[in-house]
Design a protein around this motif. Structure first.
Motif, PDB file in Angstrom:
ATOM      1  N   LYS A 145       0.908  -1.248  -0.087  1.00 47.23           N
ATOM      2  CA  LYS A 145       0.107  -0.014  -0.154  1.00 47.23           C
ATOM      3  C   LYS A 145       0.971   1.240   0.098  1.00 47.23           C
ATOM      4  O   LYS A 145       0.609   2.186  -0.615  1.00 47.23           O
ATOM      5  CB  LYS A 145      -0.894  -0.113   1.211  1.00 47.23           C
ATOM      6  CG  LYS A 145      -2.021  -1.120   1.149  1.00 47.23           C
ATOM      7  CD  LYS A 145      -2.769  -1.010   2.415  1.00 47.23           C
ATOM      8  CE  LYS A 145      -3.913  -2.165   2.537  1.00 47.23           C
ATOM      9  NZ  LYS A 145      -4.509  -2.114   3.728  1.00 47.23           N
ATOM     10  N   ARG A 147       3.854   1.792  -1.201  1.00 47.74           N
ATOM     11  CA  ARG A 147       4.520   1.662  -2.499  1.00 47.74           C
ATOM     12  C   ARG A 147       3.683   2.335  -3.509  1.00 47.74           C
ATOM     13  O   ARG A 147       3.868   3.123  -4.536  1.00 47.74           O
ATOM     14  CB  ARG A 147       5.079   0.428  -2.967  1.00 47.74           C
ATOM     15  CG  ARG A 147       5.704   0.241  -4.148  1.00 47.74           C
ATOM     16  CD  ARG A 147       7.174   1.110  -4.193  1.00 47.74           C
ATOM     17  NE  ARG A 147       7.628   1.368  -5.707  1.00 47.74           N
ATOM     18  CZ  ARG A 147       7.554   2.444  -6.428  1.00 47.74           C
ATOM     19  NH1 ARG A 147       6.821   3.270  -5.748  1.00 47.74           N
ATOM     20  NH2 ARG A 147       8.176   2.278  -7.609  1.00 47.74           N
ATOM     21  N   VAL A 148       2.384   1.799  -3.471  1.00 50.25           N
ATOM     22  CA  VAL A 148       1.239   2.244  -4.411  1.00 50.25           C
ATOM     23  C   VAL A 148       0.921   3.860  -4.252  1.00 50.25           C
ATOM     24  O   VAL A 148       1.102   4.606  -5.320  1.00 50.25           O
ATOM     25  CB  VAL A 148       0.145   1.598  -4.297  1.00 50.25           C
ATOM     26  CG1 VAL A 148      -1.376   2.272  -5.084  1.00 50.25           C
ATOM     27  CG2 VAL A 148       0.067   0.065  -4.878  1.00 50.25           C
ATOM     28  N   THR A 149       0.832   4.361  -2.825  1.00 55.04           N
ATOM     29  CA  THR A 149       0.734   5.767  -2.734  1.00 55.04           C
ATOM     30  C   THR A 149       1.841   6.470  -2.969  1.00 55.04           C
ATOM     31  O   THR A 149       1.886   7.639  -3.483  1.00 55.04           O
ATOM     32  CB  THR A 149       0.550   5.735  -1.160  1.00 55.04           C
ATOM     33  OG1 THR A 149      -0.610   4.671  -0.644  1.00 55.04           O
ATOM     34  CG2 THR A 149       0.218   7.188  -0.795  1.00 55.04           C
ATOM     35  N   LEU A 166       3.970  -0.309 -12.178  1.00 53.02           N
ATOM     36  CA  LEU A 166       3.849  -1.018 -10.956  1.00 53.02           C
ATOM     37  C   LEU A 166       3.909  -2.620 -11.350  1.00 53.02           C
ATOM     38  O   LEU A 166       3.136  -2.879 -12.242  1.00 53.02           O
ATOM     39  CB  LEU A 166       2.887  -0.754 -10.194  1.00 53.02           C
ATOM     40  CG  LEU A 166       2.860   0.771  -9.359  1.00 53.02           C
ATOM     41  CD1 LEU A 166       1.539   0.947  -8.521  1.00 53.02           C
ATOM     42  CD2 LEU A 166       4.043   0.532  -8.394  1.00 53.02           C
ATOM     43  N   PHE A 168       3.172  -6.307  -9.287  1.00 47.86           N
ATOM     44  CA  PHE A 168       2.877  -6.917  -8.142  1.00 47.86           C
ATOM     45  C   PHE A 168       3.265  -8.422  -8.352  1.00 47.86           C
ATOM     46  O   PHE A 168       2.764  -9.056  -9.148  1.00 47.86           O
ATOM     47  CB  PHE A 168       1.195  -6.820  -8.034  1.00 47.86           C
ATOM     48  CG  PHE A 168       0.728  -5.515  -7.905  1.00 47.86           C
ATOM     49  CD1 PHE A 168       0.794  -4.582  -6.644  1.00 47.86           C
ATOM     50  CD2 PHE A 168      -0.005  -4.786  -8.849  1.00 47.86           C
ATOM     51  CE1 PHE A 168       0.517  -3.512  -6.360  1.00 47.86           C
ATOM     52  CE2 PHE A 168      -0.556  -3.425  -8.741  1.00 47.86           C
ATOM     53  CZ  PHE A 168      -0.178  -2.700  -7.405  1.00 47.86           C
ATOM     54  N   GLY A 180      -4.923  -3.919  -8.139  1.00 54.79           N
ATOM     55  CA  GLY A 180      -4.982  -2.999  -9.293  1.00 54.79           C
ATOM     56  C   GLY A 180      -6.536  -2.405  -9.461  1.00 54.79           C
ATOM     57  O   GLY A 180      -6.724  -1.412  -9.782  1.00 54.79           O
ATOM     58  N   VAL A 183      -6.839   0.538  -6.894  1.00 52.19           N
ATOM     59  CA  VAL A 183      -6.213   1.706  -7.428  1.00 52.19           C
ATOM     60  C   VAL A 183      -7.194   2.447  -8.484  1.00 52.19           C
ATOM     61  O   VAL A 183      -7.178   3.687  -8.448  1.00 52.19           O
ATOM     62  CB  VAL A 183      -4.652   1.416  -7.814  1.00 52.19           C
ATOM     63  CG1 VAL A 183      -4.058   2.498  -8.690  1.00 52.19           C
ATOM     64  CG2 VAL A 183      -3.693   0.849  -6.906  1.00 52.19           C
TER      65      VAL A 183
END
Length: 254
Positions: A145, A147-149, A166, A168, A180, A183
Motif C-alpha cells: 500500500k 509503495r502504491v501511494t 507497478l 505486483f 489494481g 487503485v
C-alpha cells in the motif's frame, strides 16, 4: 471545321468514345489540350481543382472521409486514416480489401481518443481516498500500500511517469489483481484486465494488420475500446506465464 468543339467537356460517354475513336493523334492531343486548359481556367476562377471522374467507391470514400475530417482524431491518426481512405477509392466494390479498410477506419473513429475519466475531486496531493480504498479492500500488505501511494505521489508531483509501471508479485490469492482494481477505483478510472498467461502469438497482444485476413486489434487496444476512456488503469495479468511460440516473442512486445 474542327472535328471537336472548342469547349470539350469530356463528361459524357459519347464525348469520351468520340475522342478515343479519333485515329489522328494530333487531333486527339489538340482536343485534350483544349479540355485541360478550359478545366484549369475554370478551377482558377472558382478556386477549386478540376473534378476527377468519380470511381465506384468514391461516394463511400467521401462519406468516410467526411467523418474523419469532422472527428477529433490526433493529427498522426488522421493522416493515416486519410491515407487508407485513398486506398479505398481504388478498391473494387464489394471486395474483401474494401471491407477491411472500411471496418478499420470506422473502428479507429470509435476509439476514445479524447475521452478521459473525470477527476474524483479532492485537493491536489491528497491521497486520503487512495488510502481509504486500499484499507477497505485489503487487510495488511502495508508495504504494498505504501509503495502504491508513493508511486501515485511521484506521478502527481512530476506530472507524468512515461514508461514506469507497478509490478505486483506474490502467490495466487494474495490480492494482486484486486489491488489494481482498488487503485482504479481510488483514482476514479476505468479498470482494464488483460490476461497474458499462456499467450504464444505476439499478434494477440500487438494485433494483426487490417490488410491481412482476420486482422484485429490486440488485447490492450481492445481493452481501451471496452473501457471507453483513454486513461484507464491497465493490469497485465500472469506475465510470468507468457510462453514463447513460433509466431514471435510475446515477452518482447511487453
Amino acid at each position: 471545321m474542327p472535328l471537336f468543339p472548342d469547349e470539350l467537356s469530356l463528361t459524357t460517354p459519347d464525348e469520351l468514345a468520340r475522342l478515343a475513336a479519333e485515329p489522328d493523334p494530333e487531333l486527339r492531343l489538340a482536343a485534350l489540350r483544349r479540355w485541360i486548359e478550359g478545366a484549369l481556367a475554370t478551377a482558377r476562377e472558382g478556386g477549386m481543382p478540376p473534378a476527377a471522374p468519380a470511381g465506384p467507391m468514391d461516394v463511400e470514400a467521401r462519406r468516410i472521409e467526411d467523418l474523419v475530417v469532422r472527428s477529433t482524431l490526433p493529427e498522426a491518426a488522421r493522416r493515416r486514416a486519410l491515407r487508407e481512405i485513398d486506398h479505398l477509392r481504388h478498391t473494387g466494390v464489394g471486395s474483401a480489401e474494401a471491407g477491411r479498410i472500411r471496418n478499420w477506419v470506422e473502428w479507429v473513429l470509435e476509439l476514445p481518443w479524447d475521452v478521459s475519466s473525470p477527476d474524483p475531486g479532492g485537493p491536489p496531493g491528497d491521497f486520503t481516498r487512495v488510502l481509504e480504498v486500499l484499507a477497505r479492500t485489503h487487510t495488511g500488505l502495508a508495504e504494498a500500500k505504501n509503495r502504491v501511494t508513493e508511486f501515485l505521489a511521484v506521478r502527481r508531483l512530476g506530472g507524468a511517469a512515461r514508461g514506469t509501471v507497478l509490478c505486483f508479485a506474490g502467490p495466487p490469492g494474495t490480492g494482486k489483481t484486486s489491488m489494481g482494481r482498488a487503485v482504479a477505483e481510488a483514482l476514479g478510472r476505468e479498470f482494464v484486465h488483460v490476461p497474458v498467461g499462456g499467450m504464444k502469438d505476439e499478434s494477440e497482444l500487438r494485433g494483426r494488420h487490417h490488410t491481412h485476413p482476420g486482422g484485429a486489434p490486440g488485447r490492450i487496444l481492445s481493452g481501451l475500446f471496452r473501457a471507453g476512456t483513454s486513461d484507464p488503469v491497465v493490469l497485465l495479468d500472469e506475465i510470468d506465464k507468457v510462453e514463447f511460440g513460433r509466431s514471435g516473442d510475446t515477452g518482447g512486445v511487453l
